[in-house]
Write a protein that holds these residues in place. Structure first.
Motif, PDB file in Angstrom:
ATOM      1  N   SER A  16       0.918  -1.397   0.098  1.00  0.00           N
ATOM      2  CA  SER A  16      -0.205   0.061   0.005  1.00  0.00           C
ATOM      3  C   SER A  16       0.856   1.347  -0.061  1.00  0.00           C
ATOM      4  CB  SER A  16      -0.922   0.023   1.122  1.00  0.00           C
ATOM      5  OG  SER A  16      -1.763   1.156   1.186  1.00  0.00           O
ATOM      6  N   GLY A  17       0.302   2.376  -0.499  1.00  0.00           N
ATOM      7  CA  GLY A  17       1.102   3.613  -0.532  1.00  0.00           C
ATOM      8  C   GLY A  17       0.430   4.613   0.418  1.00  0.00           C
ATOM      9  N   VAL A  18      -0.557   3.943   1.255  1.00  0.00           N
ATOM     10  CA  VAL A  18      -1.215   4.709   2.276  1.00  0.00           C
ATOM     11  C   VAL A  18      -0.645   3.963   3.704  1.00  0.00           C
ATOM     12  CG1 VAL A  18      -3.375   5.537   3.260  1.00  0.00           C
ATOM     13  CG2 VAL A  18      -2.749   5.407   0.684  1.00  0.00           C
ATOM     14  N   ILE A  19      -0.212   4.734   4.703  1.00  0.00           N
ATOM     15  CA  ILE A  19      -0.036   4.238   5.930  1.00  0.00           C
ATOM     16  C   ILE A  19      -0.594   4.783   7.070  1.00  0.00           C
ATOM     17  CG2 ILE A  19       2.152   3.250   4.807  1.00  0.00           C
ATOM     18  CD1 ILE A  19       3.886   5.817   5.998  1.00  0.00           C
ATOM     19  N   VAL A  46       2.620 -12.747   7.721  1.00  0.00           N
ATOM     20  CA  VAL A  46       2.191 -11.525   7.074  1.00  0.00           C
ATOM     21  C   VAL A  46       3.306 -10.464   7.063  1.00  0.00           C
ATOM     22  CG1 VAL A  46       0.591  -9.695   7.035  1.00  0.00           C
ATOM     23  CG2 VAL A  46      -0.107 -12.147   7.568  1.00  0.00           C
ATOM     24  N   ARG A  47       3.719  -9.738   5.727  1.00  0.00           N
ATOM     25  CA  ARG A  47       4.628  -8.728   5.700  1.00  0.00           C
ATOM     26  C   ARG A  47       3.737  -7.405   4.934  1.00  0.00           C
ATOM     27  NH1 ARG A  47      10.278 -12.026   5.144  1.00  0.00           N
ATOM     28  NH2 ARG A  47       9.509 -13.722   6.439  1.00  0.00           N
ATOM     29  N   LEU A  48       4.415  -6.323   5.213  1.00  0.00           N
ATOM     30  CA  LEU A  48       3.973  -5.201   4.806  1.00  0.00           C
ATOM     31  C   LEU A  48       4.920  -4.247   4.078  1.00  0.00           C
ATOM     32  CD1 LEU A  48       1.595  -2.817   4.675  1.00  0.00           C
ATOM     33  CD2 LEU A  48       2.183  -2.093   6.727  1.00  0.00           C
ATOM     34  N   ILE A  49       4.646  -4.079   2.661  1.00  0.00           N
ATOM     35  CA  ILE A  49       5.649  -3.212   2.098  1.00  0.00           C
ATOM     36  C   ILE A  49       5.095  -1.717   1.690  1.00  0.00           C
ATOM     37  CG2 ILE A  49       5.225  -4.199  -0.198  1.00  0.00           C
ATOM     38  CD1 ILE A  49       8.042  -3.939  -0.998  1.00  0.00           C
ATOM     39  N   VAL A  50       5.587  -0.706   2.135  1.00  0.00           N
ATOM     40  CA  VAL A  50       5.080   0.674   1.708  1.00  0.00           C
ATOM     41  C   VAL A  50       6.289   1.432   1.522  1.00  0.00           C
ATOM     42  CG1 VAL A  50       3.337   0.473   3.525  1.00  0.00           C
ATOM     43  CG2 VAL A  50       5.547   1.381   4.050  1.00  0.00           C
ATOM     44  N   PRO A  51       5.859   2.696   0.619  1.00  0.00           N
ATOM     45  CA  PRO A  51       6.857   3.346   0.373  1.00  0.00           C
ATOM     46  C   PRO A  51       7.568   4.150   1.758  1.00  0.00           C
ATOM     47  CG  PRO A  51       4.926   4.171  -0.801  1.00  0.00           C
ATOM     48  CD  PRO A  51       4.748   3.129   0.178  1.00  0.00           C
ATOM     49  N   TYR A  92       8.496  -3.596   5.084  1.00  0.00           N
ATOM     50  CA  TYR A  92       9.642  -3.364   4.314  1.00  0.00           C
ATOM     51  C   TYR A  92       9.249  -1.739   3.679  1.00  0.00           C
ATOM     52  CZ  TYR A  92      10.705  -8.196   3.916  1.00  0.00           C
ATOM     53  OH  TYR A  92      10.985  -9.444   4.064  1.00  0.00           O
ATOM     54  N   LEU A  93      10.373  -1.041   3.839  1.00  0.00           N
ATOM     55  CA  LEU A  93      10.283   0.270   3.310  1.00  0.00           C
ATOM     56  C   LEU A  93      11.090   0.430   2.199  1.00  0.00           C
ATOM     57  CD1 LEU A  93      10.767   2.422   6.603  1.00  0.00           C
ATOM     58  CD2 LEU A  93       8.629   1.603   5.738  1.00  0.00           C
ATOM     59  N   VAL A  94      10.260   0.911   1.073  1.00  0.00           N
ATOM     60  CA  VAL A  94      10.978   1.128  -0.395  1.00  0.00           C
ATOM     61  C   VAL A  94      11.299   2.440  -0.344  1.00  0.00           C
ATOM     62  CG1 VAL A  94      10.884   0.855  -2.808  1.00  0.00           C
ATOM     63  CG2 VAL A  94       9.855  -0.770  -1.366  1.00  0.00           C
TER      64      VAL A  94
END
Length: 489
Positions: A16-19, A46-51, A92-94
């Motif tokens: 998601s791009g919304v946090i 479960v893992r979360l990836i966001v900007p 994870y932060l991109v």
């Protein structure tokens, strides 16, 4: 929380791009904060990836770099950082050079930044990003990550994919954005992204995902029956066999007036009278002076529809000068949806507009307000109304099909039988909105026990995520067992 043992544990990557930390008032942010934790507590990986937005990067000690990925079509690299969510899950932060929150001449547009983020999400999903983990399923929430699903459509080793929609508005991209992303020729030739001379990441996800999710049965019904409800409604209807709906839920660890860390005074349905102390503190914080008999109505600017401000201005025009009502509108930063209201503050003494500078601002507004105004033509879910009900803040809402799932109108009969919890109006017109506000004001003017009974009825409702967890797992299993055929080759 016990997971359904008939369904095997899954490896799920949420993108998601919304946090919640930066967009905590939006439905997408609430979804991302609620479901991943519930699944993790049920035994799933479960893992979360966001900007990696700038405020998150400021906490450098909280994250370690685990990989670097070359950005397509450029000589630049993005970093993948690993950290933890607030619930100790894997995050994870991109970090993409040119993050819109950064300064400098190379700042990317939102569309390009989200497209690049989605490209990296796709690489993580097929274990080609250097983190040595591959999910069984990729769940993308919101248009900012939607491109990842269509990018994966032609991959033979891809995970199952689910796309969930949480916004009534649609976001288009322009030709220059698409060029900057260096997308595969096969994807562009397929037409999966093209919409009348523009492009849509969301269209590609809807066209190629294994399963589609909406956060309301009522909203699904609206989209399937009314092609004007959303630009992509006709496409959703074409894929109705893969379009499911699971009603939105509330994370009561974050949204409960009995434990909310942002409140100075906690309360519950048995101590409702303490809610007025939060009102007093909110008024002091914002520098407002209201009479005890003034009904305080909050409005949170969202991107459901830009006509909300016009509705509110029409309401203020229609109310009699002596009506004891005050509208408190708020948004994050320089929210353009608030500008029409800001331009008219001096015209209407009963209107205040404020910026929410911290994550607790919306919590304090809910706890300190008497009502929450929800005037948009469409709401994908009743999430905002559900939060308000939990705080004893009575919704005044346009009766969309999704809102009807949580709010029962305060008609005389419903008040008598103790089933009412809000004020609804059928048509999104200024006249009907004004009538609903006047009904609320008249009830508020009665002895306090009348209003307390209405508010407490809402507080005693329950919208726990665990009640819908099995439905999510069944949807996930369906996506894994029945992959969709794709137009992208």
């Amino acid at each position: 929380m016990n997971r359904d043992l008939s369904l095997p544990p899954q490896r799920v990557l949420f993108a998601s791009g919304v946090i919640p930390e930066l967009h905590g008032c939006s439905e997408t942010a609430e979804f991302i904060a609620t479901l991943p934790r519930a699944l993790s507590e049920s035994g799933h990986d479960v893992r979360l990836i966001v900007p990696a937005y700038t405020p998150m990067l400021a906490r450098t000690n909280d994250h370690i770099q685990v990989s670097r990925v070359r950005l397509p079509g450029t000589h630049r690299e993005a970093r993948i950082l690993r950290g933890q969510t607030e619930q100790n899950g894997i995050l994870y932060l991109v970090d993409i050079p040119g993050n819109p929150g950064q300064s400098g001449d190379q700042v990317l547009s939102d569309a390009v930044h989200c497209g690049l983020f989605s490209r990296i999400v796709a690489l993580v999903a097929i274990n080609q990003a250097g983190i040595n983990w591959q999910p069984d399923l990729l769940h993308c929430a919101g248009w900012q990550s939607a491109l990842a699903i269509s990018l994966l459509a032609g991959e033979w080793s891809r995970p199952a994919t689910i796309y969930s929609m949480h916004e009534a508005n649609h976001h288009y991209c322009q030709n220059e954005h698409i060029k900057a992303l260096s997308l595969p020729v096969e994807l562009l030739k397929s037409g999966a992204l093209e919409m009348g001379g523009q492009f849509s990441f969301e269209k590609g996800a809807i066209l190629t995902a294994d399963e589609l999710l909406l956060p309301s049965d009522g909203y699904r019904h609206e989209l399937l029956l009314n092609p004007d409800a959303h630009p992509l409604a006709p496409l959703l209807k074409e894929r109705a066999d893969r379009l499911a709906s699971i009603p939105s839920s509330i994370d009561y660890q974050r949204w409960s007036p009995t434990t909310d860390p942002h409140l100075e005074q906690h309360y519950d349905s048995s101590s409702f009278e303490l809610k007025k102390l939060n009102r007093q503190r909110l008024l002091g914080e914002l520098g407002l002076q209201l009479e005890d008999r003034d009904l305080l109505i909050s409005f949170l600017a969202t991107d459901h529809n830009g006509a909300d401000s016009e509705q509110i201005l029409g309401l203020l025009e229609s109310l009699a000068p002596d009506t004891p009502v005050h509208i408190l509108a708020a948004g994050r930063g320089a929210d353009p949806l608030l500008q029409p209201l800001l331009d008219n503050v001096e015209r209407f003494p009963r209107l205040s507009v404020h910026t929410l500078d911290d994550s607790g601002g919306w919590h304090r507004m809910l706890a300190g307000s008497d009502c929450l105004l929800l005037p948009a033509p469409y709401y994908p879910s009743a999430q905002q109304a559900q939060c308000a009900l939990g705080y004893g803040t009575v919704p005044i809402a346009h009766a969309t099909a999704s809102i009807d799932e949580a709010v029962t109108d305060a008609t005389p009969a419903n008040l008598l039988h103790g089933t009412a919890n809000g004020f609804l109006y059928a048509d999104a017109t200024v006249g009907e909105l004004t009538d609903a506000v006047m009904r609320a004001s008249k009830l508020y003017a009665k002895p306090p026990i009348w209003w307390e009974k209405l508010a407490v009825q809402g507080m005693e409702q329950n919208f726990q995520v665990r009640d819908s967890l099995t439905a999510y797992l069944q949807c996930y299993q369906s996506a894994i067992d029945n992959p969709a055929t794709t137009p992208v080759h």
